[in-house]
Write a protein that holds these residues in place. Sequence first.
Motif, PDB file in Angstrom:
ATOM      1  N   SER A 189       0.819  -1.198   0.000  1.00 54.57           N
ATOM      2  CA  SER A 189       0.000   0.000   0.000  1.00 54.57           C
ATOM      3  C   SER A 189       0.861   1.260   0.000  1.00 54.57           C
ATOM      4  N   PHE A 190       1.844   1.310   0.884  1.00 58.23           N
ATOM      5  CA  PHE A 190       2.707   2.487   0.953  1.00 58.23           C
ATOM      6  C   PHE A 190       3.625   2.579  -0.263  1.00 58.23           C
ATOM      7  N   CYS A 216       6.917   7.545  -2.104  1.00 59.08           N
ATOM      8  CA  CYS A 216       7.401   6.655  -1.053  1.00 59.08           C
ATOM      9  C   CYS A 216       8.250   5.511  -1.606  1.00 59.08           C
ATOM     10  N   SER A 217       9.364   5.248  -0.943  1.00 56.47           N
ATOM     11  CA  SER A 217      10.147   4.030  -1.177  1.00 56.47           C
ATOM     12  C   SER A 217      10.072   3.179   0.085  1.00 56.47           C
ATOM     13  N   GLU A 242      -4.998   8.022  -2.725  1.00 58.28           N
ATOM     14  CA  GLU A 242      -5.889   6.994  -3.241  1.00 58.28           C
ATOM     15  C   GLU A 242      -5.128   5.772  -3.747  1.00 58.28           C
ATOM     16  N   ALA A 243      -3.876   5.982  -4.176  1.00 63.48           N
ATOM     17  CA  ALA A 243      -3.063   4.879  -4.697  1.00 63.48           C
ATOM     18  C   ALA A 243      -2.792   3.819  -3.646  1.00 63.48           C
ATOM     19  N   MET A 244      -2.979   4.140  -2.374  1.00 67.79           N
ATOM     20  CA  MET A 244      -2.710   3.183  -1.307  1.00 67.79           C
ATOM     21  C   MET A 244      -3.722   2.050  -1.242  1.00 67.79           C
ATOM     22  N   GLN A 294       9.984   7.379   3.366  1.00 68.60           N
ATOM     23  CA  GLN A 294      10.473   5.994   3.379  1.00 68.60           C
ATOM     24  C   GLN A 294       9.647   5.199   4.385  1.00 68.60           C
ATOM     25  N   TYR A 295       9.164   4.043   3.934  1.00 69.83           N
ATOM     26  CA  TYR A 295       8.374   3.163   4.792  1.00 69.83           C
ATOM     27  C   TYR A 295       9.210   1.926   5.087  1.00 69.83           C
ATOM     28  N   GLN A 296       9.477   1.684   6.354  1.00 69.54           N
ATOM     29  CA  GLN A 296      10.274   0.540   6.781  1.00 69.54           C
ATOM     30  C   GLN A 296       9.348  -0.496   7.417  1.00 69.54           C
ATOM     31  N   LYS A 297       9.266  -1.659   6.795  1.00 65.84           N
ATOM     32  CA  LYS A 297       8.477  -2.757   7.366  1.00 65.84           C
ATOM     33  C   LYS A 297       9.381  -3.569   8.289  1.00 65.84           C
TER      34      LYS A 297
END
Length: 252
Positions: free
Chosen positions: A22-23, A29-30, A171-173, A79-82
């Motif tokens: 999603s992110f 976002c990377s 909305e792309a999420m 940046q999204y860190q899972k």
Amino acid sequence: MDVRRIAMWSGPRNLSTALLRSFENRPDCSVVDEPLYAVYLAATGLDHPGRDDVLASQSQDPDAVLAELTQGPVATPLQYQKHMTHHLLPGIAREPLAVLTHAYLVRDPERVLVSYAKVREEPTLDDLGLPQQVELYETFGGPVVDAADVLAEPRGTLTALCDALGLAFDEAMLSWPAGPRDSDGVWAPHWYAGVAASTGFATDSPGSGDPLPSRLEPLLEQCRPYYDALAPYRLSPADPSSADQFSADQEP
């Protein structure tokens, strides 16, 4: 360029990879997929699926990984860190994490155990990272979202999460192309079959209503207090129309 680095802390089988998708589908976002996995396997000696490939694909030095996560270059504003909470072993320093923006993904532990037991038959509390998740919340705070809310009301829940993080909802999420990603960890073939086939948040997943094996009932009782400690803080899904209040060009 100022970069926002969001550390999303989740246990396994919590919808964490779908939220990563999603992110990642946001143009600003990377993403980073489980950067402490090799550190965890090297330190514990556990024999996870694809262990050798994981160890070869990532640094096994926790200090080097933390430096990259907190100071390394990022090509996007966000940046999204899972992160898997069980990867954060006791010997890993917590202080460098203070510069990150923290958030937490929780799920009813009964559903977690039903799902996880299909991959590893005898999970333990250490496999699930629930004590670390509570520890991180108590140390850093941050928004909490429940996987059940994400599935039931993805737009409202993601709007509430973005609002809590100071981001514009995009909305792309809500949907993404099926298939693997270059950003997926090398363990993806062992764990990501369901999400690789997905194009958005399904209301339910095959087998999600299966009963808990009786042998795991004692483990469920160990897990519940940790989930119950965070569940009261979970965000309520926003009214879907409230997404309109966020400007599409709001700085993250």
